[in-house]
Design a protein around this motif. Structure first.
Motif, PDB file in Angstrom:
ATOM      1  N   MET A  54       0.827  -1.193   0.000  1.00  0.00           N
ATOM      2  CA  MET A  54       0.000   0.000   0.000  1.00  0.00           C
ATOM      3  C   MET A  54       0.871   1.256   0.000  1.00  0.00           C
ATOM      4  SD  MET A  54      -3.113  -0.067  -0.150  1.00  0.00           S
ATOM      5  CE  MET A  54      -4.681  -0.640   0.275  1.00  0.00           C
ATOM      6  N   ALA A  55       0.725   2.073  -0.999  1.00  0.00           N
ATOM      7  CA  ALA A  55       1.483   3.320  -1.057  1.00  0.00           C
ATOM      8  C   ALA A  55       0.743   4.385  -0.253  1.00  0.00           C
ATOM      9  CB  ALA A  55       1.640   3.764  -2.497  1.00  0.00           C
ATOM     10  N   LYS A  56       1.489   4.992   0.635  1.00  0.00           N
ATOM     11  CA  LYS A  56       0.911   6.047   1.465  1.00  0.00           C
ATOM     12  C   LYS A  56       1.152   7.399   0.786  1.00  0.00           C
ATOM     13  CE  LYS A  56       1.438   7.858   6.027  1.00  0.00           C
ATOM     14  NZ  LYS A  56       2.632   8.377   6.578  1.00  0.00           N
ATOM     15  N   ASP A  57       0.292   8.359   1.040  1.00  0.00           N
ATOM     16  CA  ASP A  57       0.483   9.679   0.452  1.00  0.00           C
ATOM     17  C   ASP A  57       1.786  10.298   0.948  1.00  0.00           C
ATOM     18  OD1 ASP A  57      -1.817   9.530  -0.963  1.00  0.00           O
ATOM     19  OD2 ASP A  57      -2.851  11.160   0.068  1.00  0.00           O
ATOM     20  N   SER A  58       2.483  10.949   0.046  1.00  0.00           N
ATOM     21  CA  SER A  58       3.681  11.701   0.398  1.00  0.00           C
ATOM     22  C   SER A  58       3.275  13.164   0.537  1.00  0.00           C
ATOM     23  CB  SER A  58       4.731  11.560  -0.689  1.00  0.00           C
ATOM     24  OG  SER A  58       5.084  10.210  -0.849  1.00  0.00           O
ATOM     25  N   SER A  59       4.070  13.927   1.292  1.00  0.00           N
ATOM     26  CA  SER A  59       3.722  15.332   1.460  1.00  0.00           C
ATOM     27  C   SER A  59       4.958  16.159   1.775  1.00  0.00           C
ATOM     28  CB  SER A  59       2.699  15.504   2.591  1.00  0.00           C
ATOM     29  OG  SER A  59       3.291  15.184   3.826  1.00  0.00           O
ATOM     30  N   PHE A  60       4.802  17.470   1.667  1.00  0.00           N
ATOM     31  CA  PHE A  60       5.812  18.412   2.126  1.00  0.00           C
ATOM     32  C   PHE A  60       5.107  19.695   2.533  1.00  0.00           C
ATOM     33  CE2 PHE A  60       5.513  19.424  -2.372  1.00  0.00           C
ATOM     34  CZ  PHE A  60       5.572  20.804  -2.404  1.00  0.00           C
ATOM     35  N   ASP A  61       5.814  20.539   3.284  1.00  0.00           N
ATOM     36  CA  ASP A  61       5.260  21.805   3.736  1.00  0.00           C
ATOM     37  C   ASP A  61       5.983  22.957   3.041  1.00  0.00           C
ATOM     38  OD1 ASP A  61       3.548  20.519   5.509  1.00  0.00           O
ATOM     39  OD2 ASP A  61       4.999  20.590   7.145  1.00  0.00           O
ATOM     40  N   ILE A  62       5.224  23.992   2.714  1.00  0.00           N
ATOM     41  CA  ILE A  62       5.789  25.217   2.154  1.00  0.00           C
ATOM     42  C   ILE A  62       5.729  26.259   3.264  1.00  0.00           C
ATOM     43  CG2 ILE A  62       5.611  26.971   0.366  1.00  0.00           C
ATOM     44  CD1 ILE A  62       3.907  24.934  -1.238  1.00  0.00           C
ATOM     45  N   VAL A  63       6.876  26.824   3.618  1.00  0.00           N
ATOM     46  CA  VAL A  63       6.939  27.825   4.680  1.00  0.00           C
ATOM     47  C   VAL A  63       7.731  29.026   4.196  1.00  0.00           C
ATOM     48  CG1 VAL A  63       6.749  26.132   6.545  1.00  0.00           C
ATOM     49  CG2 VAL A  63       8.991  26.793   5.720  1.00  0.00           C
ATOM     50  N   THR A 122      -2.871  17.692  -3.665  1.00  0.00           N
ATOM     51  CA  THR A 122      -3.797  18.537  -2.927  1.00  0.00           C
ATOM     52  C   THR A 122      -2.991  19.466  -2.038  1.00  0.00           C
ATOM     53  OG1 THR A 122      -3.993  16.909  -1.170  1.00  0.00           O
ATOM     54  CG2 THR A 122      -5.645  16.822  -2.901  1.00  0.00           C
ATOM     55  N   ALA A 123      -3.427  20.713  -1.977  1.00  0.00           N
ATOM     56  CA  ALA A 123      -2.743  21.714  -1.163  1.00  0.00           C
ATOM     57  C   ALA A 123      -3.741  22.286  -0.168  1.00  0.00           C
ATOM     58  CB  ALA A 123      -2.184  22.821  -2.045  1.00  0.00           C
ATOM     59  N   SER A 124      -3.288  22.457   1.075  1.00  0.00           N
ATOM     60  CA  SER A 124      -4.176  23.018   2.089  1.00  0.00           C
ATOM     61  C   SER A 124      -3.398  23.986   2.967  1.00  0.00           C
ATOM     62  CB  SER A 124      -4.780  21.898   2.946  1.00  0.00           C
ATOM     63  OG  SER A 124      -3.758  21.190   3.601  1.00  0.00           O
ATOM     64  N   ILE A 125      -4.096  25.043   3.386  1.00  0.00           N
ATOM     65  CA  ILE A 125      -3.493  26.057   4.251  1.00  0.00           C
ATOM     66  C   ILE A 125      -3.562  25.549   5.686  1.00  0.00           C
ATOM     67  CG2 ILE A 125      -3.668  28.419   5.091  1.00  0.00           C
ATOM     68  CD1 ILE A 125      -5.009  29.137   2.427  1.00  0.00           C
ATOM     69  N   GLN A 126      -2.423  25.583   6.380  1.00  0.00           N
ATOM     70  CA  GLN A 126      -2.376  25.195   7.786  1.00  0.00           C
ATOM     71  C   GLN A 126      -1.681  26.305   8.550  1.00  0.00           C
ATOM     72  OE1 GLN A 126      -0.554  21.313   7.908  1.00  0.00           O
ATOM     73  NE2 GLN A 126      -2.493  20.354   7.374  1.00  0.00           N
ATOM     74  N   GLY A 127      -2.471  27.277   8.987  1.00  0.00           N
ATOM     75  CA  GLY A 127      -1.902  28.424   9.703  1.00  0.00           C
ATOM     76  C   GLY A 127      -1.113  29.298   8.758  1.00  0.00           C
ATOM     77  N   ASP A 128       0.197  29.436   9.023  1.00  0.00           N
ATOM     78  CA  ASP A 128       1.025  30.264   8.161  1.00  0.00           C
ATOM     79  C   ASP A 128       1.918  29.423   7.256  1.00  0.00           C
ATOM     80  OD1 ASP A 128       2.683  29.296  10.087  1.00  0.00           O
ATOM     81  OD2 ASP A 128       3.629  31.217  10.564  1.00  0.00           O
ATOM     82  N   GLU A 129       1.508  28.167   7.024  1.00  0.00           N
ATOM     83  CA  GLU A 129       2.224  27.326   6.078  1.00  0.00           C
ATOM     84  C   GLU A 129       1.231  26.559   5.221  1.00  0.00           C
ATOM     85  OE1 GLU A 129       3.555  23.518   8.677  1.00  0.00           O
ATOM     86  OE2 GLU A 129       4.665  25.353   9.098  1.00  0.00           O
ATOM     87  N   ILE A 130       1.735  25.929   4.174  1.00  0.00           N
ATOM     88  CA  ILE A 130       0.889  25.201   3.235  1.00  0.00           C
ATOM     89  C   ILE A 130       1.387  23.762   3.170  1.00  0.00           C
ATOM     90  CG2 ILE A 130       0.113  25.033   0.838  1.00  0.00           C
ATOM     91  CD1 ILE A 130       0.744  28.040   0.604  1.00  0.00           C
ATOM     92  N   ARG A 131       0.483  22.805   3.284  1.00  0.00           N
ATOM     93  CA  ARG A 131       0.843  21.386   3.152  1.00  0.00           C
ATOM     94  C   ARG A 131       0.379  20.925   1.779  1.00  0.00           C
ATOM     95  NH1 ARG A 131       0.769  17.596   7.616  1.00  0.00           N
ATOM     96  NH2 ARG A 131       2.679  18.768   7.970  1.00  0.00           N
TER      97      ARG A 131
END
Length: 163
Positions: A1-10, A123-132
């Motif tokens: 099972m491949a899990k979603d990968s992610s990174f944060d933009i700050v 998919t991109a989502s705003i999390q406070g003052d950063e973006i995931r």
């Protein structure tokens, strides 16, 4: 099972580097001949830098010195938000320079719009003052990073927590 990968933009400023750059700029102000008997100074107060000098011309020289030291220490000049030059006590002028930390809501929306317009499957989502940004394929995430590096949003973007 491949899990979603992610990174944060700050958008963060390395405060120890800013402190070091200000100390170097203060030393240069003390040593330069054109600033002898001048009331020029550079002070750091939490998230802003206070510049004081005798007149507008010397204040612009102080700004040049500060910017050169910040660039040498690897601090982006996009992280600086210059206020208006104001008269201060003792026939001096003062300028506040805010250090921009985090991504403002309007800039976040621009970044997310650029990601969505690219049609990359993430998919991109705003999390406070950063973006995931998350997606199934790591190549898609790297394509998003490459896309955002080409764009100019008026702020310095860093990409962290690549998983």
């Amino acid at each position: 099972m491949a899990k979603d990968s992610s990174f944060d933009i700050v958008s963060k400023v390395d405060m120890p580097e800013v402190t070091n750059a200000i100390q170097q700029a203060q030393r240069e102000l003390e040593q330069r001949f054109d600033f002898k008997n001048s009331k020029s100074s550079i002070d750091l107060e939490s998230d802003k830098i206070i510049l004081v000098s005798d007149d507008d011309f010397k204040l612009s020289n102080v700004v040049d010195i500060l910017e050169s030291k910040l660039v040498k220490r690897g601090v982006s000049l996009r992280a600086l938000d210059y206020g208006k030059v104001q008269p201060a006590s003792g026939n001096t002028v003062k300028q506040e320079v805010k250090l921009v930390q985090g991504i403002a809501q309007d800039k976040s929306k621009l970044v997310i719009k650029a990601i969505k317009d690219s049609k990359i499957k993430v998919t991109a989502s705003i999390q406070g003052d950063e973006i995931r940004v998350s997606g199934k394929n790591k190549d898609d995430l790297q394509a998003v990073i490459a896309l955002l590096r080409k764009e100019d949003f008026g702020i310095e973007l860093q990409f962290i927590n690549f998983r």
